[in-house]
Write a protein that holds these residues in place. Structure first.
Motif, mmCIF file in Angstrom:
data_model
loop_
_atom_site.group_PDB
_atom_site.id
_atom_site.type_symbol
_atom_site.label_atom_id
_atom_site.label_comp_id
_atom_site.label_asym_id
_atom_site.label_seq_id
_atom_site.Cartn_x
_atom_site.Cartn_y
_atom_site.Cartn_z
ATOM 1 N N ALA A 1 -16.338 3.892 21.473
ATOM 2 C CA ALA A 1 -16.772 4.873 22.413
ATOM 3 C C ALA A 1 -15.969 5.001 23.805
ATOM 4 O O ALA A 1 -15.996 6.010 24.348
ATOM 5 N N ARG A 2 -15.013 3.999 23.726
ATOM 6 C CA ARG A 2 -14.092 4.335 24.831
ATOM 7 C C ARG A 2 -13.112 4.974 24.918
ATOM 8 O O ARG A 2 -12.337 5.622 25.862
ATOM 9 N N MET A 3 -12.893 5.668 23.622
ATOM 10 C CA MET A 3 -11.685 6.477 23.147
ATOM 11 C C MET A 3 -12.537 7.948 23.471
ATOM 12 O O MET A 3 -13.223 8.382 22.864
ATOM 13 N N ARG A 4 -11.859 8.635 24.380
ATOM 14 C CA ARG A 4 -12.531 9.913 24.848
ATOM 15 C C ARG A 4 -11.569 10.854 25.018
ATOM 16 O O ARG A 4 -10.373 10.655 25.045
ATOM 17 N N GLY A 5 -11.894 12.323 25.309
ATOM 18 C CA GLY A 5 -10.713 13.423 25.634
ATOM 19 C C GLY A 5 -10.249 13.138 26.835
ATOM 20 O O GLY A 5 -10.703 12.497 27.592
ATOM 21 N N PRO A 6 -8.790 13.371 26.769
ATOM 22 C CA PRO A 6 -8.055 13.341 27.979
ATOM 23 C C PRO A 6 -8.545 13.846 29.319
ATOM 24 O O PRO A 6 -9.145 15.097 28.989
ATOM 25 N N VAL A 7 -8.579 13.008 30.486
ATOM 26 C CA VAL A 7 -8.853 13.731 31.846
ATOM 27 C C VAL A 7 -7.641 14.300 32.488
ATOM 28 O O VAL A 7 -6.692 13.523 32.491
ATOM 29 N N PHE A 8 -7.714 15.258 32.989
ATOM 30 C CA PHE A 8 -6.398 15.796 33.517
ATOM 31 C C PHE A 8 -6.877 16.621 34.999
ATOM 32 O O PHE A 8 -8.089 17.179 34.919
ATOM 33 N N SER A 9 -6.048 16.899 35.872
ATOM 34 C CA SER A 9 -6.473 17.532 37.043
ATOM 35 C C SER A 9 -5.529 18.789 36.979
ATOM 36 O O SER A 9 -4.256 18.732 36.641
ATOM 37 N N PRO A 10 -6.166 20.028 36.954
ATOM 38 C CA PRO A 10 -5.151 21.000 36.760
ATOM 39 C C PRO A 10 -4.150 21.443 37.835
ATOM 40 O O PRO A 10 -4.366 20.895 38.745
ATOM 41 N N ALA A 11 -3.312 21.917 37.432
ATOM 42 C CA ALA A 11 -2.190 22.464 38.539
ATOM 43 C C ALA A 11 -3.110 23.267 39.498
ATOM 44 O O ALA A 11 -3.837 23.989 39.286
ATOM 45 N N ARG A 12 -2.370 23.182 40.912
ATOM 46 C CA ARG A 12 -3.172 23.764 42.021
ATOM 47 C C ARG A 12 -3.599 25.021 42.018
ATOM 48 O O ARG A 12 -4.805 25.468 41.912
ATOM 49 N N GLY A 13 -2.580 26.119 41.609
ATOM 50 C CA GLY A 13 -2.959 27.534 41.307
ATOM 51 C C GLY A 13 -4.122 27.765 40.420
ATOM 52 O O GLY A 13 -4.670 28.584 40.647
ATOM 53 N N VAL A 14 -3.986 26.835 39.266
ATOM 54 C CA VAL A 14 -4.846 27.121 38.384
ATOM 55 C C VAL A 14 -6.346 26.822 38.590
ATOM 56 O O VAL A 14 -7.039 27.469 38.325
ATOM 57 N N ALA A 15 -6.501 25.683 39.439
ATOM 58 C CA ALA A 15 -7.656 25.162 39.793
ATOM 59 C C ALA A 15 -8.232 26.477 40.746
ATOM 60 O O ALA A 15 -9.457 26.554 40.737
ATOM 61 N N ALA A 16 -7.464 26.936 41.893
ATOM 62 C CA ALA A 16 -7.991 27.803 42.712
ATOM 63 C C ALA A 16 -8.477 28.920 42.036
ATOM 64 O O ALA A 16 -9.501 29.582 42.283
ATOM 65 N N LEU A 17 -7.688 29.566 41.239
ATOM 66 C CA LEU A 17 -8.123 30.690 40.200
ATOM 67 C C LEU A 17 -9.297 30.428 39.556
ATOM 68 O O LEU A 17 -10.319 31.427 39.632
#
Ligand SMILES: Nc1nc2c(ncn2[C@@H]2O[C@H](COP(=O)(O)OP(=O)(O)OP(=O)(O)O)[C@@H](O)[C@H]2O)c(=O)[nH]1
Ligand SMILES: [Mg+2]
Ligand SMILES: [Zn+2]
Ligand SMILES: [Zn+2]
Length: 418
Positions: free
Chosen positions: A55-71
């Motif tokens: 159960a510890r194996m899960r979908g990768p966590v990522f922080s979106p690139a700045r512009g993408v997050a703002a959009l």
């Protein structure tokens, strides 16, 4: 900007700063390979040793690139959440995760500010029954009066609501005792409450996230056990403390001999829970300069159906509040407060009320019955045959919401919501 409080670890973060989790779904468009699972040690560490390695194996966590997050946050409407493409596989995801514990947050959880309501009370005081009946009432009678609606957020709350409603309203079965935290983490219950805005020509709707925790009574039975809930209690915007009158010696002595189900065992005295609660909250900076805790607390006597022989036939505890014109009636609130205050004073010479008044600056007393009648004497684990017929279950929560300016209030002046 919306501040999101994680309902699992209570970390606070601006919504725009929350990372995403890839759902590992095949795109079907480019024919590219989906992402594979990765070990999520942050999440596993938070959940504790009970999590099996798979159960510890899960979908990768990522922080979106700045512009993408703002959009994405600019595009976000009132509901549904934003979606951002995973840098690994290109497939969009709406699942946000907490920065600090990596718990998944339902996508629409991050769209509005959250209010955390802590629910405390000794074992078998009626917490689980109360929450389920409350949710049902908010969706029906009370929702209708205020033009409001309540939606369960996320799969785990939706699943639990469904199971509890089937048990209580269809199978007429009372909930089992809630499992203590030592046996596994109980998920918080997440809802989106939508209430029409008043007094503006444009109208519109105000959404608030409500977070409830239905803890097991034994986890609140002493300062040490309560420690696990400290972060939750100190993050709370309001507290509902349930008091089971059938666990008070003097009430048991006063009740006429009856042929209902046997009286419950006596658990932690409410006075001790209230005192421990005040200590915890003061230790987390919730004590005011006058030494009293500033978090509003609604103290509700449960199972009032059993108190009928002790009540005047005109007692406000025997009927629901009117909610005339979709407003919280503050004079009614005061009438109930005074009624419970005088009953409690009779029960223990006012010791509990005195202690509450010394410890909490914003206190209101309530009386409610989730079932409206005692369980049948020949089947104590069943709901009465007519199904739940709740009385005043909504009052404590509505008072806490009105206190925060989230509901219109009507009063002649004397019952003013502070
Ligand atoms: N008479 C009466 N009894 C009630 C009412 N609500 C709950 N009860 C009784 O109280 C018992 C305990 O209710 P729960 O909702 O499970 O209590 P809890 O506080 O969640 O208990 P734990 O999870 O063990 O801490 C039920 O099995 C019923 O027998 C009510 O409105 N009226
Ligand atoms: Mg319970
Ligand atoms: Zn968290
Ligand atoms: Zn991916």
């Amino acid at each position: 900007m919306t501040t999101v409080i994680c309902p699992y670890c209570f970390d606070r973060a601006p919504a725009a700063k929350l990372p995403y989790r890839c759902l590992m779904s095949p795109s079907g468009v480019r024919g590219g390979a989906p992402c594979g699972p990765e070990r999520d040690d942050i999440w596993a560490g938070f959940m504790g040793p009970g999590v099996p390695p798979a159960a510890r194996m899960r979908g990768p966590v990522f922080s979106p690139a700045r512009g993408v997050a703002a959009l994405a946050s600019g595009l976000r409407g009132g509901s549904g959440g934003s979606s951002v493409p995973c840098p690994g596989c290109g497939v969009s995801t709406t699942v946000r995760v907490c920065r600090s514990c990596h718990s998944d947050l339902p996508s629409d959880y991050c769209d509005q500010d959250s209010r955390i309501i802590a629910l405390v009370g000794p074992k078998a005081s009626g917490k689980s029954t109360y929450v389920s009946v409350l949710v049902n009432e908010l969706n029906q009678r009370v929702g209708q009066a205020y033009g409001a609606s309540l939606a369960a957020m996320g799969q785990s709350t939706q699943q639990r609501d469904k199971e509890m409603a089937e048990d209580l309203y269809e199978r007429l079965r009372l909930p089992d005792a809630t499992r203590p935290a030592a046996l596994g983490f109980n998920d918080p219950l997440l809802y989106r409450l939508s209430v029409p805005r008043r007094g503006r020509l444009s109208g519109g709707t105000r959404h608030t996230t409500l977070v409830f925790f239905d803890a097991a009574g034994e986890d609140l039975a002493g300062a040490e056990a309560m420690d696990r809930y400290t972060r939750y209690l100190s993050a709370a915007d309001g507290i509902v403390l349930l008091v089971d009158p059938l666990q008070l010696g003097s009430v048991r002595d006063r009740l006429p001999v009856h042929d209902g189900p046997p009286l419950p065992t006596v658990e932690t005295p409410p006075q001790q829970i209230a005192a421990d609660l005040a200590v915890q909250l003061r230790a987390h900076g919730k004590g005011g300069s006058n030494g009293r805790v500033s978090t509003p607390i609604a103290v509700a006597v449960t199972k009032t159906d059993m108190l009928r022989p002790l009540l005047d036939p005109h007692s406000p505890l025997l009927r629901n509040a009117p909610h005339t014109d979709g407003a919280f009636d503050a004079d009614e609130r005061l009438a109930v407060h005074e009624e419970i205050r005088s009953l409690m004073t009779d029960w223990d010479s006012g010791a509990l009320v005195r202690q509450l008044e010394l410890d909490f600056a914003r206190l209101s007393l309530f009386g409610l019955s989730a079932l409206g009648a005692p369980p049948p004497s020949d089947a104590p684990a069943d709901v009465p045959k007519s199904g739940p017929q709740p009385v005043r279950v909504e009052d404590p929560l509505l008072w806490l919401l009105a206190h925060r300016g989230l509901l219109p209030v009507r009063t002649t002046g004397k019952g003013r919501v502070k």
